[in-house]
Motif scaffolding. Structure first.
Motif, PDB file in Angstrom:
ATOM      1  N   SER A   1     -62.858  -5.891  19.419  1.00  0.00           N
ATOM      2  CA  SER A   1     -61.727  -5.061  18.995  1.00  0.00           C
ATOM      3  C   SER A   1     -62.221  -3.724  18.446  1.00  0.00           C
ATOM      4  O   SER A   1     -61.610  -2.680  18.684  1.00  0.00           O
ATOM      5  CB  SER A   1     -60.903  -5.781  17.928  1.00  0.00           C
ATOM      6  OG  SER A   1     -60.367  -6.974  18.442  1.00  0.00           O
TER       7      SER A   1
ATOM      8  N   GLN B   1     -54.363  -6.410  19.474  1.00  0.00           N
ATOM      9  CA  GLN B   1     -54.422  -7.838  19.184  1.00  0.00           C
ATOM     10  C   GLN B   1     -53.257  -8.210  18.266  1.00  0.00           C
ATOM     11  O   GLN B   1     -52.593  -9.206  18.461  1.00  0.00           O
ATOM     12  CB  GLN B   1     -55.761  -8.140  18.488  1.00  0.00           C
ATOM     13  CG  GLN B   1     -56.049  -9.602  18.287  1.00  0.00           C
ATOM     14  CD  GLN B   1     -57.507  -9.829  17.920  1.00  0.00           C
ATOM     15  OE1 GLN B   1     -58.261  -8.908  17.702  1.00  0.00           O
ATOM     16  NE2 GLN B   1     -57.903 -11.083  17.856  1.00  0.00           N
TER      17      GLN B   1
ATOM     18  N   ASP C   1     -55.998  -6.427  24.342  1.00  0.00           N
ATOM     19  CA  ASP C   1     -56.818  -7.187  23.393  1.00  0.00           C
ATOM     20  C   ASP C   1     -56.168  -8.544  23.135  1.00  0.00           C
ATOM     21  O   ASP C   1     -55.166  -8.638  22.429  1.00  0.00           O
ATOM     22  CB  ASP C   1     -56.980  -6.386  22.098  1.00  0.00           C
ATOM     23  CG  ASP C   1     -58.080  -6.950  21.200  1.00  0.00           C
ATOM     24  OD1 ASP C   1     -58.589  -8.048  21.517  1.00  0.00           O
ATOM     25  OD2 ASP C   1     -58.429  -6.299  20.202  1.00  0.00           O
ATOM     26  N   GLU C   2     -56.735  -9.577  23.684  1.00  0.00           N
ATOM     27  CA  GLU C   2     -56.226 -10.947  23.565  1.00  0.00           C
ATOM     28  C   GLU C   2     -54.721 -11.052  23.825  1.00  0.00           C
ATOM     29  O   GLU C   2     -53.968 -11.574  22.989  1.00  0.00           O
ATOM     30  CB  GLU C   2     -56.564 -11.528  22.187  1.00  0.00           C
ATOM     31  CG  GLU C   2     -58.057 -11.654  22.007  1.00  0.00           C
ATOM     32  CD  GLU C   2     -58.438 -12.559  20.836  1.00  0.00           C
ATOM     33  OE1 GLU C   2     -57.755 -13.580  20.643  1.00  0.00           O
ATOM     34  OE2 GLU C   2     -59.405 -12.256  20.149  1.00  0.00           O
TER      35      GLU C   2
ATOM     36  N   GLY D   1     -60.065 -10.952  14.133  1.00  0.00           N
ATOM     37  CA  GLY D   1     -58.894 -11.825  14.227  1.00  0.00           C
ATOM     38  C   GLY D   1     -59.244 -13.300  14.087  1.00  0.00           C
ATOM     39  O   GLY D   1     -58.600 -14.044  13.342  1.00  0.00           O
TER      40      GLY D   1
END
Ligand SMILES: Nc1ncnc2c1ncn2[C@@H]1O[C@H](COP(=O)(O)OP(=O)(O)OP(=O)(O)O)[C@@H](O)[C@H]1O
Ligand SMILES: [Mg+2]
Lengths: 325, 500
Positions: B41, B83, B163-164, B398
């Motif tokens: 990230s 994210q 991001d994810e 995260g």
């Protein structure tokens, strides 16, 4: 990277940058502000640093300083209490009324005054916590109600003729230190212990930081909110006690606008207005800073209207400088 | 098309990235892999101008670029879906997409028609159908994500960072997202895709770059690698299969929780289930099928129409989660940022927040030393990657934040734990550890309700599974009947029971 080695590294780095750590403390800016303003005032008026003037400033600060303690608790949870000044006035007026009009012993009046403060605080808290109403609205309403009740009860006139020993709370001294100053220091010490050393204090911060997360992890958020407004009511009543002692009367018109001074002290002390972050010592510094400004500007003989303008600008400046954290 | 080289980043005294390279071509889906806290990230925030690198260069189409902020990166054709989302909950999709770049009419008023038209065009290009008139918070997570992607595309992004994105989606939504990604790839957009689900990497990605502890480990073509090799690149060691063996739970194990009837909405379906000591009960179903609400209703955190509950044989209705905690029932909420963490608190304060009973001195005061010692143990148990317990949780990656929320329950003497999406955003290695941890809990006699949208996880971990659909339980499956076909059939076609 294992957890242990990194902790050790961080520790070493921490010691190496000690000065930086001090500067990064949330108390740094309020303290610097306090020192700078004190020095300026010292230059402007030679009396400023005399012991008697310092005691005088602290005594003047004590009422708003005590109101600001309760305000800090409330603001830390993300709330606000606009009713502190009016609650203080009502508490003092009723206490004096009981002593004078109903001929009750002094201590009964004082206890009743405390009771009134706490009750109104708890009322605010219940409305905010269980009524789920915004604090700013609830306490605005309470402000009007308390002010109105005080004026109704007294007919708008000060109630004087209270027992003379009550003046000790307002103008008494222990050694050279005025009683209100001692009361203020004791109240701040108690508040510090509550906020920094008890689970209750952590929960206060947690609610301001993220109320939903606090609730879901099992914090009694409603109870805590009730309590912080109760504390604010209690500190209002303590302030009323000192005020009544100083004026030797119940003053239904006292404390107009004090809620704003108390909020200013809290914010000048570095507490985030949205809650979750801040230190009670910062509030003390903020209150003293405000007091010094008042006193210094008076000593310099500046036009009182201009004083308000200057104070407002200084508050803006301080908050602008400190806005990052 | 895009070339990052020698990117370094430090936060204060902590070096997070030690010279990372990344090369992405137009029309390619490029996976960025690494454990929690590897720096993925952070690298993407540098690419998008949100953070400034301490060293290194960014080349776009051969030209060296520096972005002082996100706006400059947008202008250069880079878009990111974070994210943690960044939409304004009370605005609708169109307002969100054009936030701060609103189209105006000649008179300076908002040109709502034009904005709506543009939004519709972009969403049509993605072939998704999102309601445009309701506040964003009313949309599903997947729909919100499409809005985020559409927002990036409305800025003509040629490089899109995700991001994810799949961490919060159901399998069918993931399929839909992949369809959108393939379409964008066909249109020549370069996509950087971050995910901890390796099977997704094999399904959608062309090339892979792996980071480990802020170091560049290597890159390769997806077609030239396999699962085990990737895991080894990521964690530097092999990981045995992640699900621990299921113990056999006696039929007469004591019932800890007997939920006799829970009805979320008046007139809605009524569900019941029991939870026995030592078992993991899975709650499966599509997003929005009522799993989370049911769990919250048990704790008194959701105003259900009806909730008849027995805890260890005693009728109880909890008014708030604190009451449930007092009876040994705890929750790991699904959204760590909104419901789990006090982000302005340190790791230590987050872990001990609901556990001060243990750290009493003289009844009223906190025992700070014990608090710190216990926190350090808990952090080691779940392997939180941080400098120390006093770090603010919002500086953690995260996955590490999620571990902090889990660690909160390690110090407790609990009986029932409700884990809502416990491994969301957690890397392969840590996932296996959390599964082990859950079994260690049940071996101590706890019971766990696990809400999960990841079918393999539900199947691999649960002793029994309640399948939810439209607000109620439609089926409960056990033992060898726990298969993905079974669960999916119930979840999509099961009949809910209505009670007058
Ligand atoms: N503002 C900050 N201050 C200090 N450290 C930070 C900060 N932001 C990130 N870090 C650290 O940088 C490291 C990398 O974080 P990053 O968020 O990039 O990880 P990630 O690869 O995205 O992990 P995940 O898969 O868990 O999302 C972490 O160890 C984190 O603690
Ligand atoms: Mg990340």
């Amino acid at each position: 990277m294992s957890h242990n080695t990194t902790t050790a590294e961080a520790g070493r780095a921490g010691r190496a940058f000690n000065l930086r750590r001090i500067l990064h403390s949330p108390l740094a800016l309020p303290l610097i502000g306090l020192i700078v303003v004190s020095i300026l005032m010292g230059f402007a008026s030679e009396n400023f640093f005399s012991v008697s003037n310092i005691m005088n400033v602290l005594r003047q600060v004590s009422i708003v300083g005590i109101l600001a303690v309760g305000m800090t608790f409330v603001i830390l949870t993300g709330g606000i209490d606009l009713s502190v000044g009016a609650v203080m006035a009502l508490s003092g007026t009723l206490a004096a009324g009981l002593m004078v009009n109903m001929a009750m012993p002094g201590w009964v009046g004082l206890l009743a005054g405390l009771g009134v403060g706490v009750s109104l605080g708890l009322f605010n808290g219940a409305m905010v916590a269980w009524g789920r109403m915004p604090a700013i609205i609830v306490t605005l309403a309470t402000m009007g109600i308390a002010r109105g009740l005080g004026l109704l009860y007294s007919g708008g006139y000060p109630i004087s003729g209270i027992p003379s020993w009550i003046s000790w709370f307002g103008i008494g001294r222990i050694g050279i230190v005025p009683v209100p100053v001692i009361a203020m220091v004791v109240i701040y010490a108690l508040a510090w212990v509550l906020l920094q050393r008890t689970a209750f204090g952590r929960h206060v911060y947690a609610i301001g930081g993220n109320e939903l997360a606090a609730k879901l992890s099992g914090v009694k958020t409603q109870f805590i909110k009730l309590t912080v407004y109760g504390i604010s009511g209690l500190t209002s009543a303590f302030a009323a006690l000192i005020l009544t002692g100083r004026l030797m009367s119940g003053q239904p018109n006292a404390g107009v606008g004090f809620e704003l001074d108390a909020i200013a002290a809290v914010v000048l002390g570095g507490t985030a207005i949205a809650g979750g972050r801040g230190l009670i010592l910062g509030t003390l510094i903020g209150a003293v800073l405000l007091g010094i400004l008042n006193n210094g500007l008076n000593l310099m003989g500046i036009n009182p209207y201009l004083q308000d303008v200057i104070k407002g600008l200084i508050i803006l400046l301080a908050i602008y400088i400190g806005r990052e954290w | 098309m895009l070339q990052l080289s020698g990117i370094k980043k430090r936060f204060g005294t902590i070096q997070v990235l030690h010279g990372v390279d990344l090369e992405v071509n137009a029309g390619e889906v490029h996976a960025l892999l690494g454990e929690n806290g590897a720096g993925k990230s952070t690298l993407m925030k540098i690419l998008t101008g949100i953070l400034q690198p301490s060293a290194g260069s960014i080349l776009i189409e051969g030209q060296e670029r520096q972005f002082a902020n996100y706006d400059e990166a947008i202008a250069a054709g880079i878009g990111i879906v974070f994210q943690e989302f960044s939409l304004i909950p009370y605005l609708d999709a169109v307002e969100n997409m054009f936030l701060a770049r609103e189209l105006r009419t000649r008179f300076g008023l908002l040109d709502r028609k034009a904005m709506r038209k543009r939004a519709e065009d972009i969403l049509a290009r993605l072939e998704v159908d999102v309601p445009l008139d309701v506040p964003i918070r009313k949309l599903s997570v997947a729909e919100q994500q499409f809005v985020e992607i559409a927002k990036a595309l409305s800025l003509n992004a040629r490089i899109l960072v995700l991001d994810e994105p799949t961490a919060t989606l159901t399998p069918s939504e993931v399929e839909h997202l992949f369809k959108v990604m393939r379409e964008l790839r066909r249109q020549g957009v370069a996509i950087i895709f971050i995910s901890h689900h390796l099977e997704e990497i094999f399904e959608i990605c062309d090339r892979i770059t792996v980071l480990r502890d802020g170091e560049y480990v290597g890159d390769c073509l997806v077609s030239e690698t396999d699962n085990d090799r990737l895991v080894e690149m990521m964690v530097g060691r092999r990981i045995e299969n992640s699900f621990p063996e299921k113990p056999s739970i006696p039929q007469d194990a004591p019932v800890l929780l007997n939920c006799q009837a829970v009805q979320l909405r008046r007139g809605g379906p009524v569900s019941d289930f029991v939870l026995r000591e030592g078992e993991i009960l899975g709650f499966a179903g599509l997003v929005g099928s009522g799993r989370t609400e049911t769990a919250l209703a048990l704790l008194g955190a959701y105003p259900a129409a009806k909730c008849a509950l027995q805890v260890e044989g005693e009728d109880i209705r909890f008014r708030e989660p604190a009451d449930a905690l007092a009876r040994g029932i705890g929750l790991l909420p699904e959204s760590r940022k909104e419901q789990g963490l006090i982000t302005s608190f340190s790791i230590l304060q987050n872990i001990s927040i609901n556990n001060y009973g243990k750290y009493r001195r003289g009844h009223w005061f906190l025992d700070l030393q014990k608090e710190r010692a216990d926190t350090e143990t808990a952090m080691q148990q779940v392997r939180v990657k941080a400098q120390g317990p006093m770090d603010r949780v919002d500086t953690l990656s995260g996955g590490n934040q999620q571990k902090v929320v889990i660690a909160r329950w390690l110090n407790h003497q609990m009986k029932v734990l409700i884990f809502d999406e416990p491994t969301r955003g957690i890397d392969v290695g840590a996932k296996a550890e959390i599964y082990q941890l859950m079994r260690a809990f049940t071996a101590q006699g706890y019971a766990i309700i696990m809400i999960s949208s990841e079918l393999p996880e539900v199947i691999g971990m649960s002793d029994r599974v309640c399948v939810f659909r439209q607000g109620g339980i439609v089926a409960t499956v056990e033992g060898t009947a726990i298969t993905s076909e079974d669960i999916m059939t119930h979840a999509t076609t099961g009949r809910v029971r209505h009670v007058a």
